[in-house]
Design a protein around this motif. Structure first.
Motif, PDB file in Angstrom:
ATOM      1  N   ASP A 136       8.476  46.183  49.865  1.00 32.89           N
ATOM      2  CA  ASP A 136       7.613  46.487  48.719  1.00 32.89           C
ATOM      3  C   ASP A 136       7.173  45.213  48.004  1.00 32.89           C
ATOM      4  O   ASP A 136       6.026  45.110  47.552  1.00 32.89           O
ATOM      5  N   ILE A 137       8.079  44.250  47.895  1.00 31.43           N
ATOM      6  CA  ILE A 137       7.737  42.989  47.237  1.00 31.43           C
ATOM      7  C   ILE A 137       6.789  42.184  48.116  1.00 31.43           C
ATOM      8  O   ILE A 137       5.795  41.623  47.644  1.00 31.43           O
ATOM      9  N   LEU A 138       7.078  42.134  49.410  1.00 30.64           N
ATOM     10  CA  LEU A 138       6.227  41.389  50.334  1.00 30.64           C
ATOM     11  C   LEU A 138       4.791  41.888  50.314  1.00 30.64           C
ATOM     12  O   LEU A 138       3.843  41.112  50.393  1.00 30.64           O
ATOM     13  N   ASN A 139       4.616  43.202  50.174  1.00 31.57           N
ATOM     14  CA  ASN A 139       3.282  43.797  50.216  1.00 31.57           C
ATOM     15  C   ASN A 139       2.579  43.809  48.867  1.00 31.57           C
ATOM     16  O   ASN A 139       1.456  44.303  48.767  1.00 31.57           O
ATOM     17  N   SER A 140       3.230  43.301  47.837  1.00 30.56           N
ATOM     18  CA  SER A 140       2.622  43.309  46.501  1.00 30.56           C
ATOM     19  C   SER A 140       1.425  42.356  46.443  1.00 30.56           C
ATOM     20  O   SER A 140       1.311  41.413  47.223  1.00 30.56           O
ATOM     21  N   ASP A 141       0.528  42.621  45.490  1.00 30.16           N
ATOM     22  CA  ASP A 141      -0.660  41.775  45.323  1.00 30.16           C
ATOM     23  C   ASP A 141      -0.275  40.327  45.032  1.00 30.16           C
ATOM     24  O   ASP A 141      -0.924  39.395  45.519  1.00 30.16           O
ATOM     25  N   ALA A 142       0.784  40.146  44.235  1.00 30.96           N
ATOM     26  CA  ALA A 142       1.192  38.788  43.873  1.00 30.96           C
ATOM     27  C   ALA A 142       1.611  37.996  45.116  1.00 30.96           C
ATOM     28  O   ALA A 142       1.222  36.829  45.281  1.00 30.96           O
ATOM     29  N   CYS A 143       2.377  38.623  46.015  1.00 34.98           N
ATOM     30  CA  CYS A 143       2.814  37.930  47.230  1.00 34.98           C
ATOM     31  C   CYS A 143       1.659  37.738  48.203  1.00 34.98           C
ATOM     32  O   CYS A 143       1.566  36.704  48.877  1.00 34.98           O
ATOM     33  N   GLN A 144       0.780  38.721  48.282  1.00 39.75           N
ATOM     34  CA  GLN A 144      -0.363  38.581  49.167  1.00 39.75           C
ATOM     35  C   GLN A 144      -1.228  37.396  48.744  1.00 39.75           C
ATOM     36  O   GLN A 144      -1.712  36.636  49.583  1.00 39.75           O
ATOM     37  N   GLN A 145      -1.400  37.242  47.424  1.00 33.62           N
ATOM     38  CA  GLN A 145      -2.184  36.120  46.916  1.00 33.62           C
ATOM     39  C   GLN A 145      -1.459  34.797  47.159  1.00 33.62           C
ATOM     40  O   GLN A 145      -2.058  33.796  47.582  1.00 33.62           O
ATOM     41  N   PHE A 146      -0.150  34.801  46.944  1.00 29.84           N
ATOM     42  CA  PHE A 146       0.644  33.593  47.110  1.00 29.84           C
ATOM     43  C   PHE A 146       0.649  33.135  48.569  1.00 29.84           C
ATOM     44  O   PHE A 146       0.627  31.934  48.855  1.00 29.84           O
ATOM     45  N   LEU A 147       0.681  34.086  49.502  1.00 31.37           N
ATOM     46  CA  LEU A 147       0.797  33.769  50.917  1.00 31.37           C
ATOM     47  C   LEU A 147      -0.546  33.767  51.650  1.00 31.37           C
ATOM     48  O   LEU A 147      -0.565  33.705  52.879  1.00 31.37           O
ATOM     49  N   ARG A 148      -1.638  33.810  50.921  1.00 36.42           N
ATOM     50  CA  ARG A 148      -2.914  33.802  51.634  1.00 36.42           C
ATOM     51  C   ARG A 148      -3.047  32.492  52.408  1.00 36.42           C
ATOM     52  O   ARG A 148      -2.677  31.424  51.922  1.00 36.42           O
ATOM     53  N   PRO A 149      -3.528  32.568  53.642  1.00 42.46           N
ATOM     54  CA  PRO A 149      -3.481  31.399  54.528  1.00 42.46           C
ATOM     55  C   PRO A 149      -4.426  30.288  54.113  1.00 42.46           C
ATOM     56  O   PRO A 149      -5.521  30.533  53.604  1.00 42.46           O
ATOM     57  N   LEU A 165       0.391  40.839  57.311  1.00 38.37           N
ATOM     58  CA  LEU A 165       0.371  41.081  55.880  1.00 38.37           C
ATOM     59  C   LEU A 165      -0.921  41.774  55.484  1.00 38.37           C
ATOM     60  O   LEU A 165      -2.005  41.403  55.915  1.00 38.37           O
ATOM     61  N   ALA A 166      -0.810  42.753  54.626  1.00 37.37           N
ATOM     62  CA  ALA A 166      -1.991  43.482  54.179  1.00 37.37           C
ATOM     63  C   ALA A 166      -2.917  42.556  53.392  1.00 37.37           C
ATOM     64  O   ALA A 166      -2.476  41.724  52.608  1.00 37.37           O
ATOM     65  N   GLY A 167      -4.208  42.710  53.588  1.00 37.97           N
ATOM     66  CA  GLY A 167      -5.174  41.936  52.819  1.00 37.97           C
ATOM     67  C   GLY A 167      -5.274  40.490  53.227  1.00 37.97           C
ATOM     68  O   GLY A 167      -5.810  39.678  52.485  1.00 37.97           O
ATOM     69  N   THR A 168      -4.737  40.112  54.389  1.00 34.80           N
ATOM     70  CA  THR A 168      -4.773  38.724  54.811  1.00 34.80           C
ATOM     71  C   THR A 168      -6.205  38.300  55.133  1.00 34.80           C
ATOM     72  O   THR A 168      -6.927  39.004  55.806  1.00 34.80           O
ATOM     73  N   ARG A 169      -6.593  37.136  54.649  1.00 36.27           N
ATOM     74  CA  ARG A 169      -7.914  36.614  54.969  1.00 36.27           C
ATOM     75  C   ARG A 169      -7.879  35.107  54.816  1.00 36.27           C
ATOM     76  O   ARG A 169      -6.994  34.539  54.189  1.00 36.27           O
ATOM     77  N   ARG A 170      -8.881  34.415  55.348  1.00 31.99           N
ATOM     78  CA  ARG A 170      -8.943  32.968  55.211  1.00 31.99           C
ATOM     79  C   ARG A 170      -9.306  32.589  53.785  1.00 31.99           C
ATOM     80  O   ARG A 170     -10.109  33.248  53.136  1.00 31.99           O
ATOM     81  N   SER A 171      -8.737  31.483  53.341  1.00 29.86           N
ATOM     82  CA  SER A 171      -8.997  31.038  51.982  1.00 29.86           C
ATOM     83  C   SER A 171     -10.433  30.568  51.842  1.00 29.86           C
ATOM     84  O   SER A 171     -11.008  29.947  52.724  1.00 29.86           O
ATOM     85  N   THR A 172     -11.049  30.890  50.698  1.00 30.93           N
ATOM     86  CA  THR A 172     -12.407  30.435  50.415  1.00 30.93           C
ATOM     87  C   THR A 172     -12.414  29.469  49.242  1.00 30.93           C
ATOM     88  O   THR A 172     -13.438  29.262  48.602  1.00 30.93           O
TER      89      THR A 172
END
Length: 584
Positions: free
Chosen positions: A224-237, A255-262
């Motif tokens: 649940d923590i891994l999939n949170s918005d905060a972690c998704q943002q922190f771990l964006r590639p 990871l849900a919502g994974t995308r390349r950094s812009t």
């Protein structure tokens, strides 16, 4: 006899104590509180649950069933309560208790059991799964605002992104606010040397890296923590993170919502020293990092690549395929797997590869070879494939012999059952009666596989697993015994010089109806069995077994099949798809 009030999956069970007590056992955590857990799609604090119910007892007659989760006892909420507290409330009830319980399906109970097994393995000090997230290196960088350090984050062994300490601190603050139920580890202090504007030494930076690594490993192990918005943002590639097409993608969960950094890199950072990976990863980290006077400044240093403590000694890139020997066939299946593939996942792949039908899928499992003599142990569904040998074998995983009669509906399952019986006869595990071998050969020659299987099921030893070289405190302390388990009994056979004895007093059988509890010891070397005597006393047998984990797993499976049989008798579908059809 009590009444059961039903409301969806929540039930109120009114139990009146019988002459033999209530007739059920409770199991659960010995700690107060804990992490919330999803059960039937809802979050609950850790719950004690019913581990066994005597089908002739008052609790069973009132409607209580094995695996029921306990929410209240006599009006008191016990969500998050420890084992002693719930037992105390039950005993305090005197001759009557009213429990509010949560009913779970067999599939949900099996999922929760796998989670419990994983927790117990970690408590026992067994090596757990390879960490999903790691912080293996740090790099010292510089931009127009000054010098700073970034910590590289790897996901499943591949570079993901680089983050500054201030970003770790910001993540920690967000997560603590969002997940108040989780016991977060302490983040390493901002001023590790206690001084402001004084550069950290190499030793202090390495200590910070190790602590950040441990922090992420523990926190992001919670899905649940891994999939949170905060972690998704922190771990964006970062732009050059290894998530390209094909095999370069991380081998673990995506990871849900994974995308390349812009993020713009209009102000590229200048690396001081040697950085890994390429410069543009650090440029992205510099652009992401906030300019803050509060973060300590760190002087130029070379990157360290010290390995994270506690990492698996196995290669970070395990073989991409594993071989599965099906019974005694010459050619093996070769199936792909990833770092997070479990035994349950691979078993599903094997079943699909063999073309097993819905019925046959539940009859076989994966086993670990122990020696060249054919001895095996059942692999637990929660075990990671990366922790097992590079070759596994498929064997029958069923104790209820009568259930096999339905295998005629599944040609693949029938073939496998015939091959299993042939293996057992070759190993001497089945006792052949006169002319049985010739009769069986003739049936196979005529293609009468169903009749072959029927004859084999009548042989002594069929559906039985034996555990030699055991010691038990029954009949006497330190007795040498051979342990045999079947769908009907637990049998202890006295041995002398390693050989099973014969005679009326050599074997002692314990029908499962008298076994009230069984468990694996904390050192995983003993199986402890509680049973009820003819005088209604409770006695305990401790069995020292070289394959204690396998023995405990067999007992779990037997009790599960017995529970399925009870459900069939009650007209319930305990397994999904009604694959289990036998009442005994």
């Amino acid at each position: 006899m009590g009444d059961a009030e039903v409301e969806e999956d929540i039930r109120v069970i009114d139990i009146h104590r019988g002459s033999a007590g209530y007739g059920f056992n409770i199991k659960g955590t010995t700690q107060e509180g804990g992490i919330l857990q999803a059960i039937n799609g809802k979050l609950y604090a850790p719950l004690q649950y019913v581990s066994a119910v005597d089908d002739a007892g008052s609790a069973y007659q009132a409607g209580l069933r094995r695996f029921d989760r306990i929410l209240e006892v006599n009006g008191e909420d016990v969500q998050g309560a420890n084992h002693n507290r719930v037992v105390e409330l039950v005993l305090r009830g005197g001759g009557r208790i009213v429990m509010r319980i949560l009913r779970v399906s067999a599939a949900e109970a099996a999922r929760l059991q796998r989670l419990e097994e994983a927790i117990e393995e970690n408590k026992a000090g067994k090596s757990g799964p390879v960490a999903l997230v790691a912080v293996p290196t740090y790099n010292n960088c510089a931009n127009d605002a000054g010098q700073y350090t970034v910590f590289q984050i790897h996901l499943n062994g591949r570079y993901r992104c680089s983050r500054r300490y201030s970003q770790f601190a910001a993540l920690h603050k967000q997560l603590k606010s969002r997940f108040r139920w989780f016991n977060f580890p302490q983040l390493p202090p901002k001023k590790m040397n206690g001084l402001r504007n004084v550069a950290l030494s190499e030793r202090e930076l390495e200590m910070r890296r190790i602590q950040l690594d441990a922090y992420l490993c523990k926190v992001l192990a919670v899905q649940d923590i891994l999939n949170s918005d905060a972690c998704q943002q922190f771990l964006r590639p970062d732009p050059d993170a290894d998530i390209s097409d094909g095999d370069a993608r991380p081998s673990g969960p995506v990871l849900a919502g994974t995308r390349r950094s812009t993020v713009s890199t209009a102000q590229p950072s200048k690396e001081v020293g040697r950085a890994k990976p390429a410069d543009k990863a650090l440029a992205a980290a510099a652009a992401l990092a906030p300019d803050s006077d509060e973060e300590e400044k760190e002087p130029p240093r070379r990157a360290t690549t010290a390995s994270t403590t506690g990492r698996s000694s196995r290669s970070s890139e395990p073989p991409s395929t594993i071989k599965i020997t099906v019974m005694d066939r010459a050619s093996a299946l070769e199936l792909p797997f990833s770092d997070d593939t479990t035994v349950a996942d691979l078993e599903e792949q094997v079943r699909q590869s063999l073309g097993l039908g819905e019925f046959g899928q539940h009859l076989f499992g994966l086993f670990v070879p122990l020696d060249k003599n054919g001895h095996v142990r059942k692999a637990r569904e929660s075990e990671l494939i990366t922790r097992l040998p590079h070759r596994l074998v498929l064997r029958k995983w069923l104790f209820t012999k009568a259930q096999e009669q339905f295998a005629e509906e599944d040609d693949v399952a029938l073939d496998l059952l015939v091959e299993q019986a042939s293996l057992d006869m070759k190993a001497g595990d089945l006792q052949l009666v006169s002319n049985a071998e010739e009769k069986l050969k003739a049936l196979l020659a005529d293609g009468e596989k169903a009749k072959f299987a029927k004859v084999a099921r009548k042989m002594a030893g069929y559906g039985c697993v034996s555990f030699p070289n055991c010691k038990a405190d029954f009949p006497d302390e330190g007795s040498d015994v051979l342990v045999k388990v079947s769908i009907k009994t637990l049998t202890l056979v006295s041995c002398e010089d390693g050989k099973p004895q014969t005679g009326d007093d050599a074997e002692t059988e314990f029908p499962w109806d008298v076994v009230t509890q069984h468990k694996l010891s904390s050192n995983r070397k003993q199986v402890i069995v509680n049973y009820t005597t003819d005088d209604d006393d409770t006695e305990t047998i401790t069995i020292d077994c070289p394959q204690a984990d396998y023995l405990a797993l067999c007992l779990e499976r037997i009790f599960q099949e017995r529970e399925w049989a009870r459900a069939v008798l009650a007209g319930e579908d305990a397994t999904g798809g009604n694959f289990f059809r036998c009442r005994t």
